[in-house]
Design a protein around this motif. Structure first.
Motif, PDB file in Angstrom:
ATOM      1  N   LYS A  91       0.796  -1.232   0.000  1.00 46.41           N
ATOM      2  CA  LYS A  91       0.000   0.000   0.000  1.00 46.41           C
ATOM      3  C   LYS A  91       0.830   1.286   0.000  1.00 46.41           C
ATOM      4  N   ASP A  92       1.026   1.925   1.161  1.00 48.32           N
ATOM      5  CA  ASP A  92       1.653   3.247   1.233  1.00 48.32           C
ATOM      6  C   ASP A  92       3.099   3.259   0.746  1.00 48.32           C
ATOM      7  N   ASP A  93       3.857   2.214   1.042  1.00 49.68           N
ATOM      8  CA  ASP A  93       5.250   2.172   0.622  1.00 49.68           C
ATOM      9  C   ASP A  93       5.384   2.062  -0.892  1.00 49.68           C
ATOM     10  N   CYS A  94       4.354   1.593  -1.546  1.00 49.78           N
ATOM     11  CA  CYS A  94       4.411   1.383  -2.994  1.00 49.78           C
ATOM     12  C   CYS A  94       3.498   2.330  -3.757  1.00 49.78           C
ATOM     13  N   SER A  95       3.091   3.420  -3.133  1.00 51.01           N
ATOM     14  CA  SER A  95       2.177   4.320  -3.828  1.00 51.01           C
ATOM     15  C   SER A  95       2.954   5.431  -4.529  1.00 51.01           C
ATOM     16  N   ILE A  96       2.464   5.779  -5.687  1.00 51.95           N
ATOM     17  CA  ILE A  96       3.044   6.865  -6.470  1.00 51.95           C
ATOM     18  C   ILE A  96       1.881   7.683  -7.004  1.00 51.95           C
ATOM     19  N   ALA A  97       1.999   9.004  -6.863  1.00 55.20           N
ATOM     20  CA  ALA A  97       0.950   9.884  -7.370  1.00 55.20           C
ATOM     21  C   ALA A  97       1.215  10.133  -8.851  1.00 55.20           C
ATOM     22  N   SER A  98       0.725   9.230  -9.673  1.00 62.34           N
ATOM     23  CA  SER A  98       0.959   9.344 -11.112  1.00 62.34           C
ATOM     24  C   SER A  98      -0.119   8.581 -11.853  1.00 62.34           C
ATOM     25  N   ASN A  99      -0.381   9.022 -13.070  1.00 61.41           N
ATOM     26  CA  ASN A  99      -1.263   8.281 -13.954  1.00 61.41           C
ATOM     27  C   ASN A  99      -0.412   7.521 -14.956  1.00 61.41           C
ATOM     28  N   PHE A 100      -0.835   6.320 -15.266  1.00 59.20           N
ATOM     29  CA  PHE A 100      -0.120   5.483 -16.217  1.00 59.20           C
ATOM     30  C   PHE A 100      -1.025   5.220 -17.404  1.00 59.20           C
ATOM     31  N   THR A 101      -0.470   5.356 -18.600  1.00 57.25           N
ATOM     32  CA  THR A 101      -1.198   4.986 -19.808  1.00 57.25           C
ATOM     33  C   THR A 101      -0.980   3.505 -20.038  1.00 57.25           C
ATOM     34  N   VAL A 102      -2.071   2.791 -20.204  1.00 62.04           N
ATOM     35  CA  VAL A 102      -2.016   1.334 -20.382  1.00 62.04           C
ATOM     36  C   VAL A 102      -2.972   0.930 -21.506  1.00 62.04           C
ATOM     37  N   PRO A 103      -2.742  -0.245 -22.084  1.00 62.72           N
ATOM     38  CA  PRO A 103      -3.656  -0.695 -23.139  1.00 62.72           C
ATOM     39  C   PRO A 103      -4.999  -1.136 -22.576  1.00 62.72           C
ATOM     40  N   LEU A 104      -6.027  -1.016 -23.404  1.00 64.79           N
ATOM     41  CA  LEU A 104      -7.319  -1.587 -23.034  1.00 64.79           C
ATOM     42  C   LEU A 104      -7.186  -3.101 -23.049  1.00 64.79           C
ATOM     43  N   THR A 105      -7.840  -3.752 -22.130  1.00 64.38           N
ATOM     44  CA  THR A 105      -7.716  -5.205 -22.046  1.00 64.38           C
ATOM     45  C   THR A 105      -8.956  -5.942 -22.512  1.00 64.38           C
ATOM     46  N   ARG A 106     -10.044  -5.243 -22.663  1.00 64.21           N
ATOM     47  CA  ARG A 106     -11.269  -5.935 -23.092  1.00 64.21           C
ATOM     48  C   ARG A 106     -11.116  -6.398 -24.539  1.00 64.21           C
ATOM     49  N   VAL A 107     -11.742  -7.516 -24.824  1.00 66.67           N
ATOM     50  CA  VAL A 107     -11.666  -8.094 -26.165  1.00 66.67           C
ATOM     51  C   VAL A 107     -13.082  -8.294 -26.685  1.00 66.67           C
ATOM     52  N   ASP A 108     -13.368  -7.677 -27.806  1.00 63.60           N
ATOM     53  CA  ASP A 108     -14.610  -7.942 -28.528  1.00 63.60           C
ATOM     54  C   ASP A 108     -14.268  -9.085 -29.486  1.00 63.60           C
ATOM     55  N   PHE A 109     -14.718 -10.275 -29.184  1.00 62.15           N
ATOM     56  CA  PHE A 109     -14.299 -11.453 -29.933  1.00 62.15           C
ATOM     57  C   PHE A 109     -14.687 -11.394 -31.407  1.00 62.15           C
ATOM     58  N   ASP A 110     -15.817 -10.785 -31.723  1.00 64.45           N
ATOM     59  CA  ASP A 110     -16.198 -10.656 -33.131  1.00 64.45           C
ATOM     60  C   ASP A 110     -15.194  -9.777 -33.876  1.00 64.45           C
ATOM     61  N   VAL A 111     -14.807  -8.673 -33.252  1.00 62.12           N
ATOM     62  CA  VAL A 111     -13.829  -7.770 -33.868  1.00 62.12           C
ATOM     63  C   VAL A 111     -12.469  -8.454 -33.946  1.00 62.12           C
ATOM     64  N   TRP A 112     -12.066  -9.122 -32.857  1.00 59.97           N
ATOM     65  CA  TRP A 112     -10.760  -9.791 -32.815  1.00 59.97           C
ATOM     66  C   TRP A 112     -10.654 -10.855 -33.919  1.00 59.97           C
ATOM     67  N   GLU A 113     -11.680 -11.674 -34.049  1.00 64.25           N
ATOM     68  CA  GLU A 113     -11.644 -12.741 -35.049  1.00 64.25           C
ATOM     69  C   GLU A 113     -11.698 -12.202 -36.473  1.00 64.25           C
ATOM     70  N   ALA A 114     -12.257 -11.006 -36.650  1.00 63.35           N
ATOM     71  CA  ALA A 114     -12.296 -10.407 -37.984  1.00 63.35           C
ATOM     72  C   ALA A 114     -10.943  -9.794 -38.376  1.00 63.35           C
ATOM     73  N   MET A 115     -10.083  -9.582 -37.392  1.00 62.78           N
ATOM     74  CA  MET A 115      -8.762  -9.006 -37.667  1.00 62.78           C
ATOM     75  C   MET A 115      -7.846 -10.090 -38.240  1.00 62.78           C
ATOM     76  N   ASN A 116      -6.926  -9.702 -39.118  1.00 66.13           N
ATOM     77  CA  ASN A 116      -5.921 -10.665 -39.574  1.00 66.13           C
ATOM     78  C   ASN A 116      -4.796 -10.740 -38.543  1.00 66.13           C
ATOM     79  N   ILE A 117      -3.906 -11.690 -38.707  1.00 60.74           N
ATOM     80  CA  ILE A 117      -2.853 -11.935 -37.717  1.00 60.74           C
ATOM     81  C   ILE A 117      -1.948 -10.712 -37.558  1.00 60.74           C
ATOM     82  N   GLU A 118      -1.712  -9.964 -38.639  1.00 62.41           N
ATOM     83  CA  GLU A 118      -0.860  -8.778 -38.552  1.00 62.41           C
ATOM     84  C   GLU A 118      -1.510  -7.699 -37.692  1.00 62.41           C
ATOM     85  N   GLU A 119      -2.825  -7.529 -37.838  1.00 69.23           N
ATOM     86  CA  GLU A 119      -3.534  -6.538 -37.027  1.00 69.23           C
ATOM     87  C   GLU A 119      -3.561  -6.952 -35.563  1.00 69.23           C
TER      88      GLU A 119
END
Length: 183
Positions: free
Chosen positions: A53-81
């Protein structure tokens, strides 16, 4: 925590490479247990961050990737995408986790940071072994739709876990070289 465990996949590849009779140094790694190892380490890091908790807290925002997966969209993508999305997400996660190195951290946090950075490098090596192209995001602002902000280290590691369990696992499980029966 074992510091060198992030090199697990790299060690597997080197051991396979040194085996007599192999013509290629990068033999595909299709065994998802390798990814499970990295997921477990990310989970351990997230649990450690929640515990300190307190020993590991940092007042900062981190940009991270979205983790949700829309399976219909994912399966429509090719391997390169799909590869582009995963590689871009790994890049963003690596940047966010690496940004923690510049602050004075506890030994516990520093060991998890180091292991996570090493694990991302190993995951990239696994992807290379599967002939999945590397991707470095462009500097244009067009990628914000696939990103989000988190405000704590434990949230950062939770996103790391979810990204590995979701998009990275989907990409590895459906890599063309693995579906051809090579393992």
């Amino acid at each position: 925590m074992f510091r060198g465990s992030g090199l697990f996949a790299l060690l597997l590849m080197v051991l396979e490479w040194t085996r007599p009779g192999l013509s290629s140094p990068l033999r595909p790694i299709c065994d998802l247990r390798v990814l499970d190892h990295f997921i477990k380490e990310a989970w351990d890091a997230e649990a450690a961050m929640k515990a300190c908790k307190d020993d590991c807290s940092i007042a900062s925002n981190f940009t991270v990737p979205l983790t949700r997966v829309d399976f219909d969209v994912w399966e429509a993508m090719n391997i390169e995408e799909q590869a582009q999305e995963v590689q871009s997400g790994l890049h963003v996660l690596n940047e966010a986790i690496s940004s923690l190195q510049i602050s004075n951290q506890t030994d516990v946090l520093q060991s998890h940071i180091d292991a996570s950075i090493s694990n991302i490098a190993s995951i990239r090596q696994v992807l290379r072994s599967l002939s999945i192209p590397e991707y470095v995001p462009s500097t244009s602002g067009g990628e914000d739709k696939e990103m989000q902000k988190v405000s704590s280290i434990s949230e950062l590691f939770q996103v790391h876990i979810n990204f590995l369990r979701g998009k990275v696992r989907l990409l590895l499980a459906n890599a063309p070289v693995c579906r051809q029966g090579v393992s």
